[in-house]
Scaffold this active site. Structure first.
Site, PDB file in Angstrom:
ATOM      1  N   ALA A  34       1.199  -1.288   0.010  1.00  0.00           N
ATOM      2  CA  ALA A  34       0.155  -0.118   0.263  1.00  0.00           C
ATOM      3  C   ALA A  34       1.152   1.213  -0.138  1.00  0.00           C
ATOM      4  CB  ALA A  34      -0.767   0.070   1.147  1.00  0.00           C
ATOM      5  N   ASP A  35       0.416   2.086  -0.792  1.00  0.00           N
ATOM      6  CA  ASP A  35       0.880   3.510  -0.357  1.00  0.00           C
ATOM      7  C   ASP A  35       0.618   4.193   0.434  1.00  0.00           C
ATOM      8  OD1 ASP A  35      -0.977   4.924  -1.765  1.00  0.00           O
ATOM      9  OD2 ASP A  35      -0.249   5.127  -3.628  1.00  0.00           O
ATOM     10  N   SER A  36       1.513   5.400   0.861  1.00  0.00           N
ATOM     11  CA  SER A  36       0.367   6.625   1.981  1.00  0.00           C
ATOM     12  C   SER A  36      -1.121   6.677   1.659  1.00  0.00           C
ATOM     13  CB  SER A  36       1.357   7.706   2.582  1.00  0.00           C
ATOM     14  OG  SER A  36       0.998   8.328   1.114  1.00  0.00           O
ATOM     15  N   ASP A  38      -3.162   5.104   0.172  1.00  0.00           N
ATOM     16  CA  ASP A  38      -4.379   4.089   0.288  1.00  0.00           C
ATOM     17  C   ASP A  38      -4.194   3.550   1.834  1.00  0.00           C
ATOM     18  OD1 ASP A  38      -4.102   2.407  -2.330  1.00  0.00           O
ATOM     19  OD2 ASP A  38      -2.192   1.878  -1.915  1.00  0.00           O
TER      20      ASP A  38
END
Lengths: 77, 330
Positions: A34-36, A38
């Protein structure tokens, strides 16, 4: 559907990962890629699904699938 | 007491010629085209040159809006400019635009509401027109945020572009189908520190230390802003629909503030509006702050997406924190 199953379903939908990957120890960023943003979207999806507000300061406590399930069980219990 | 209805006569826009794309940014900061695209949806942004300032684009956007309407220059009775990056702290950019347009004996002032500025200014213009004080109001959104961007901060410097958009808000005649149906603006100053230009005002005047510390540039807590943005734009949009007995299916076009593709998609998802009804141009312009909505609306009108009689919903969010929505029949 119980909290655990719902959380797993949301994580699979949002992050596009397989059920087998969504284990309690799985870290959203490190293990599920996940990115931030997400992680923010996940929290918002939990809020919508369970009808509660998760304050920004609590978001730090939701780093893994298991932490999210425990947090929601605690709040909804 | 409502005396008249207000309507949009026209829109216009103007952006700098110089374009910076993601590959250009890869050479300036530690970032990649892929990183920027997946997190923001942006590819290009227009950047003002060293000699260009806010009023240059505000003036051209105003000229374009006036020229594409039936309104004459001398018919404009008020100028409102929404900006947080005007030519100077004072005089207001609205007064500079007034001079450039050669207009005299009318009021002109700026509105400061961050990226929500254009929506705030439209709300104000609507009051003047509905109360019968002005027949034609020139409303401009302009920001040149690349001049107050920290080009060493890869999290923010990729987000912004420059430009201006304008609208003429006019009194609607009885025969007009066009009208501004309703507006709703809101603020929560308790969260103002999430998005702030710290130095340059009376709290922290310009000093060597403020310049060295990059305190004259945009500071933003992106993740918290992200969540607030979706929730508040949703809230004001739903409120407008509810109190006007309209549903999402009645809307022809949603024109959201273009800050981040994922905020736009999150909002559309929450509102249950298909993306085919959402105007998006973020890939080409980035976040132009108070100019995103009028630029996107102008472009969609010129591309014949938005037509006379369409129900449009404008919604924005920005520093303050501020947010708001406009519901109109174009």
């Amino acid at each position: 559907m119980d909290i655990e199953a719902k959380v797993k379903q949301i994580v699979m939908d949002k992050l596009g990962v397989e059920e087998a990957q969504v284990v309690p120890a799985a870290n959203f960023i490190e293990d599920l890629r996940a990115d931030s943003l997400d992680t923010v979207e996940l929290v918002m999806a939990f809020e919508d699904e369970f009808g509660l507000t998760i304050p920004d300061e609590d978001q730090e406590r939701l780093r893994t699938v298991g932490q999210a399930i425990d947090y929601l069980k605690e709040k909804l219990g | 007491m409502l005396s008249f209805h207000a309507k949009f006569s026209s829109f216009g826009s103007s952006v700098p010629k110089k374009i910076l794309n993601n590959f250009d940014l890869e050479k300036i900061v530690d970032t990649t085209d892929e990183w920027i695209r997946t997190r923001t949806g942006m590819f290009e942004r227009h950047i003002a040159s060293e000699t260009e300032a806010a009023s240059d684009f505000a003036h051209q956007a105003a000229v374009n809006a006036i020229e594409s309407s039936n309104v004459k220059y001398k018919d404009i009775e008020l100028i409102i400019v929404a900006t947080i990056s005007g030519d100077h702290p004072f005089p207001s950019t609205a007064c500079i635009v007034q001079k450039k347009l050669g207009l005299k004996n009318i009021p002109a002032f700026d509105v400061s509401a961050g990226c929500t500025g254009f929506v705030y200014a439209l709300d104000v213009a609507r009051q003047y027109v509905e109360n019968g004080i002005a027949k034609h109001v020139l409303v401009i959104g302009v920001d040149i945020l690349t001049k107050i961007t920290n080009w060493k901060d890869r999290n923010t410097c990729v987000l912004f572009g420059d430009g201006s958009g304008a609208a003429i808000v006019s009194r609607a005649e009885a025969s007009d189908i066009s009208r501004i149906i309703d507006t709703k603006i809101d603020a929560d100053g308790s969260q103002g520190d999430l998005l702030i230009q710290q130095a340059g005002g009376s709290r922290m005047p310009a000093s060597h230390a403020s310049v060295d510390g990059n305190l004259h540039t945009v500071y933003m807590e992106g993740n918290r802003i992200f969540k607030n943005a979706i929730k508040s734009m949703y809230a004001s949009s739903e409120e407008l629909l509810r109190r006007n007995n309209l549903s999402v299916s009645d809307i022809d076009w949603v024109i959201p503030h273009q800050a981040n593709m994922r905020i736009i998609e999150g909002l559309a998802d929450k509102m249950r509006v298909p993306m085919s009804k959402v105007i998006v141009n973020i890939e080409k312009y980035g976040n132009t702050s108070s100019a995103t909505i009028p630029i996107a609306t102008d472009e969609a009108i010129r591309n014949k997406k938005i037509r006379r009689g369409d129900i449009i919903l404008l919604t924005s969010f920005g520093a303050g924190l501020t947010w708001g929505s406009i519901l109109a029949r174009y």
